[in-house]
Design a protein around this motif. Structure first.
Motif, PDB file in Angstrom:
ATOM      1  N   VAL A 206     -61.820  31.555 -51.684  1.00 17.62           N
ATOM      2  CA  VAL A 206     -62.667  30.382 -51.897  1.00 17.62           C
ATOM      3  C   VAL A 206     -62.098  29.457 -52.969  1.00 17.62           C
ATOM      4  O   VAL A 206     -61.252  29.846 -53.781  1.00 17.62           O
ATOM      5  N   ASP A 207     -62.616  28.223 -52.970  1.00 19.60           N
ATOM      6  CA  ASP A 207     -62.231  27.256 -53.993  1.00 19.60           C
ATOM      7  C   ASP A 207     -63.160  27.403 -55.200  1.00 19.60           C
ATOM      8  O   ASP A 207     -63.990  28.332 -55.252  1.00 19.60           O
ATOM      9  N   ALA A 208     -63.048  26.481 -56.161  1.00 20.63           N
ATOM     10  CA  ALA A 208     -63.834  26.582 -57.398  1.00 20.63           C
ATOM     11  C   ALA A 208     -65.333  26.495 -57.137  1.00 20.63           C
ATOM     12  O   ALA A 208     -66.141  26.945 -57.965  1.00 20.63           O
ATOM     13  N   GLY A 209     -65.748  25.952 -55.985  1.00 21.12           N
ATOM     14  CA  GLY A 209     -67.161  25.873 -55.646  1.00 21.12           C
ATOM     15  C   GLY A 209     -67.620  26.988 -54.732  1.00 21.12           C
ATOM     16  O   GLY A 209     -68.692  26.886 -54.116  1.00 21.12           O
TER      17      GLY A 209
ATOM     18  N   ILE B 177     -56.056  35.119 -57.466  1.00 28.95           N
ATOM     19  CA  ILE B 177     -55.786  34.022 -56.542  1.00 28.95           C
ATOM     20  C   ILE B 177     -54.937  34.546 -55.382  1.00 28.95           C
ATOM     21  O   ILE B 177     -53.947  35.248 -55.602  1.00 28.95           O
ATOM     22  N   ALA B 178     -55.323  34.186 -54.164  1.00 29.99           N
ATOM     23  CA  ALA B 178     -54.578  34.624 -52.977  1.00 29.99           C
ATOM     24  C   ALA B 178     -54.633  33.530 -51.916  1.00 29.99           C
ATOM     25  O   ALA B 178     -55.380  32.566 -52.028  1.00 29.99           O
TER      26      ALA B 178
ATOM     27  N   TYR C  69     -52.227  37.435 -49.281  1.00 34.54           N
ATOM     28  CA  TYR C  69     -51.056  37.423 -50.153  1.00 34.54           C
ATOM     29  C   TYR C  69     -51.508  37.030 -51.563  1.00 34.54           C
ATOM     30  O   TYR C  69     -52.068  35.943 -51.754  1.00 34.54           O
ATOM     31  N   ILE C  70     -51.294  37.920 -52.519  1.00 41.07           N
ATOM     32  CA  ILE C  70     -51.654  37.600 -53.899  1.00 41.07           C
ATOM     33  C   ILE C  70     -50.732  36.496 -54.415  1.00 41.07           C
ATOM     34  O   ILE C  70     -49.502  36.584 -54.291  1.00 41.07           O
TER      35      ILE C  70
ATOM     36  N   LEU D 157     -52.344  31.684 -64.496  1.00 41.26           N
ATOM     37  CA  LEU D 157     -51.887  30.391 -63.992  1.00 41.26           C
ATOM     38  C   LEU D 157     -51.350  29.528 -65.134  1.00 41.26           C
ATOM     39  O   LEU D 157     -51.964  29.424 -66.204  1.00 41.26           O
ATOM     40  N   ILE D 158     -50.191  28.900 -64.905  1.00 40.06           N
ATOM     41  CA  ILE D 158     -49.586  27.980 -65.870  1.00 40.06           C
ATOM     42  C   ILE D 158     -49.752  26.562 -65.340  1.00 40.06           C
ATOM     43  O   ILE D 158     -49.437  26.292 -64.173  1.00 40.06           O
TER      44      ILE D 158
END
Length: 528
Positions: free
Chosen positions: A359-362, A406-407, A416-417, A424-425
């Motif tokens: 999913v996304d941030a929402g 995150i995948a 896929y991870i 995260l950079i």
């Protein structure tokens, strides 16, 4: 009744003389393991412990661990496994937070000096009424500086016990998270969580064995961690197999033990596979002999670089199946399953009874190929964080466990991870995923092991820094490697700074401690 200890009880009934546990020269049958666990349960009940009481356990991979673990569960108590490297003050925090009623501590752990001081040494952990030591010499019967040895607890206790009829939602184990984002939190795993995850895990690989064959698994992963505890100990004993315990991971000893004990299954984190491969290359080990025994390997705990996977499989002639999970998911959530094509670099598909979203941030589902956070629901998801309803509510928003990983998912559903959210950079407004950079750097012939972190940068927000363990005999400079990375990666991704190391800091479970590297890199960036 659904009590996790019945894995041992059932096999003790069916095949009491089959070897359940091997450690060095010692061999313990299912009958012996169950009898000793019953004596522990009787001893705890005699000391006044009741179902639901928490009992902490600090022990390396020795026969003590399954004996005490299943003894605690038989009594209906809750196991609180602790990292054996914790110091006294850290143990005190866990005992206080879990409100532990008893504590089993191996003699060689760093916490023992504090343990010898008695209850007063544990500050506010006053609920811990019983302190038992697991002696380095299992035959010891005399108190160790005033602390009661296990032999005293189980002396003259019956070898049978009416196992407490725990229910599916009763807590079996509290696993504390690593605390990388704050104080460690205790994930409450139920008997159903752990029972079903062990059964599913065993069934994922059982098909490679013939009728009547059992698995012999080398346990180098620490049993206090969910990976070793579920995927190897609980799953292995459910399947009636043999556990070959290794108290301390050492690549040469792993290869020797596989041959000596006819080990058919090995599970490890990526750094273990890297260490075994490097050892074999450096010393010219007889990999063909190892390949004659090993039938299957599993990897988890962190992303396995594709280059490492291919090199290990070519060297040892065995397939590595990669999976994914967390302490909060008992742990297995996805796996490359034998009945479907394996995709190197993928963590596979959700296991039976488990659903996964990206999913996304929402919390809206993303399309295949797009990166997003992994959400999980199913029989494997924890009951909640022990005595922490706020953290539980945050993690379980909308009825799904939010992993922080995150995948991306391909068109066939394989996952896929990409990276951890916290790793995260963001460099100059662009997202840089350290794993992607690491995967590419691992293909350089001079790179043996690499970890990438971000450090603050006044103009760009963050800069990319790589720590590299070079391959033995390789000659490469920082300028050489930076130039190579510039040639093979987008301008915003490649590391501008590379530091060579003989080794990288790791946790007791073999994960690279990026928190330490990040702190070190940031301190260096601030230095005049």
């Amino acid at each position: 009744m659904l009590n996790l200890s019945t894995f041992v009880e059932h096999n003790a009934r069916m095949t009491p003389d089959r070897v359940a546990v091997v450690q060095g020269e010692r061999r313990m049958t299912y009958g012996e393991l169950d009898a000793l666990a019953c004596r522990v349960a009787n001893g705890l009940r005699q000391r006044g412990l009741r179902p639901g009481d928490r009992v902490a356990l600090s022990c390396p991979n020795l026969p003590y661990f399954p004996v005490v673990y299943y003894g605690i569960l038989k009594a209906g108590c809750i196991v609180v496994p602790l990292n054996v490297l914790l110091k006294g003050a850290e143990v005190a925090y866990h005992l206080e937070d879990s409100v532990a009623a008893a504590y089993f501590c191996f003699e060689g752990t760093p916490a023992l000096p504090m343990l010898r001081e008695g209850l007063e040494g544990f500050s506010q952990a006053a609920e811990c009424r019983h302190l038992f030591v697991l002696p380095a010499d299992p035959r010891a019967t005399q108190p160790i500086e005033g602390v009661e040895p296990l032999a005293s607890l189980i002396a003259d206790q019956p070898t049978t016990f009416a196992t407490e009829p725990t229910g599916t939602d009763d807590t079996a184990v509290i696993l504390y998270t690593s605390g990388t984002t704050g104080r460690p939190k205790g994930a409450e795993l139920t008997h159903a969580n752990l029972w079903l995850n062990a059964v599913v895990t065993q069934d994922l690989v059982r098909s490679i064995y013939g009728a009547g064959e059992t698995m012999t698994t080398l346990v180098a992963l620490p049993l206090f961690h969910s990976f070793g505890q579920t995927v190897q100990m609980n799953a292995g004993l459910y399947g009636g197999g043999t556990l070959v315990l290794m108290p301390r991971f050492e690549p040469g000893a792993v290869l020797e033990t596989i041959v000596r004990e006819d080990v058919t299954h090995f599970a490890g984190v990526p750094t273990m596979y890297w260490a075994i491969l490097e050892h074999a290359r450096r010393l010219g080990a007889d990999t063909a002999e190892v390949a004659r025994h090993l039938r299957i390997c599993c990897s988890g705990g962190a992303a396995l670089p594709v280059e490492l996977l291919r090199a290990f499989e070519e060297t040892f002639g065995v397939v590595i199946l990669e999976g994914y999970g967390l302490s909060e998911t008992a742990p297995v959530a996805t796996f490359n399953q034998i009945q479907r094509p394996r995709k190197p670099g993928s963590i596979g598909l959700p296991v039976m009874g488990v659903d996964v979203r990206v999913v996304d941030a929402g919390d809206r589902d993303v399309v295949p190929g797009q990166a997003g956070e992994i959400l999980i629901r199913g029989h494997n998801v924890m009951k909640g964080y022990w005595r922490n309803p706020e953290a539980t509510a945050e993690a379980m928003r909308g009825g799904w466990f939010h992993t922080g990983d995150i995948a991306r998912r391909d068109e066939e559903g394989y996952l896929y991870i990409v990276d951890r959210v916290k790793d995260l950079i963001i460099r100059g407004g662009f997202n840089v995923y350290p794993r992607e950079v690491e995967e590419l750097m691992a293909t350089h012939p001079a790179v043996s092991l690499v970890a990438v972190v971000g450090v603050p940068h006044e103009a760009l927000g963050e800069e990319v820094v790589a720590y590299v363990v070079p391959r033995a005999g390789a000659e490469v400079t920082e300028d050489d490697l930076v130039a190579w990375c510039r040639e093979h990666m987008a301008a915003y991704k490649y590391p501008r700074h590379i530091e060579f190391r003989d080794s990288l800091p790791m946790t007791a479970t073999g994960k690279i401690l990026k928190t330490e590297l990040r702190a070190e890199a940031r301190a260096a960036a601030r230095a005049p």
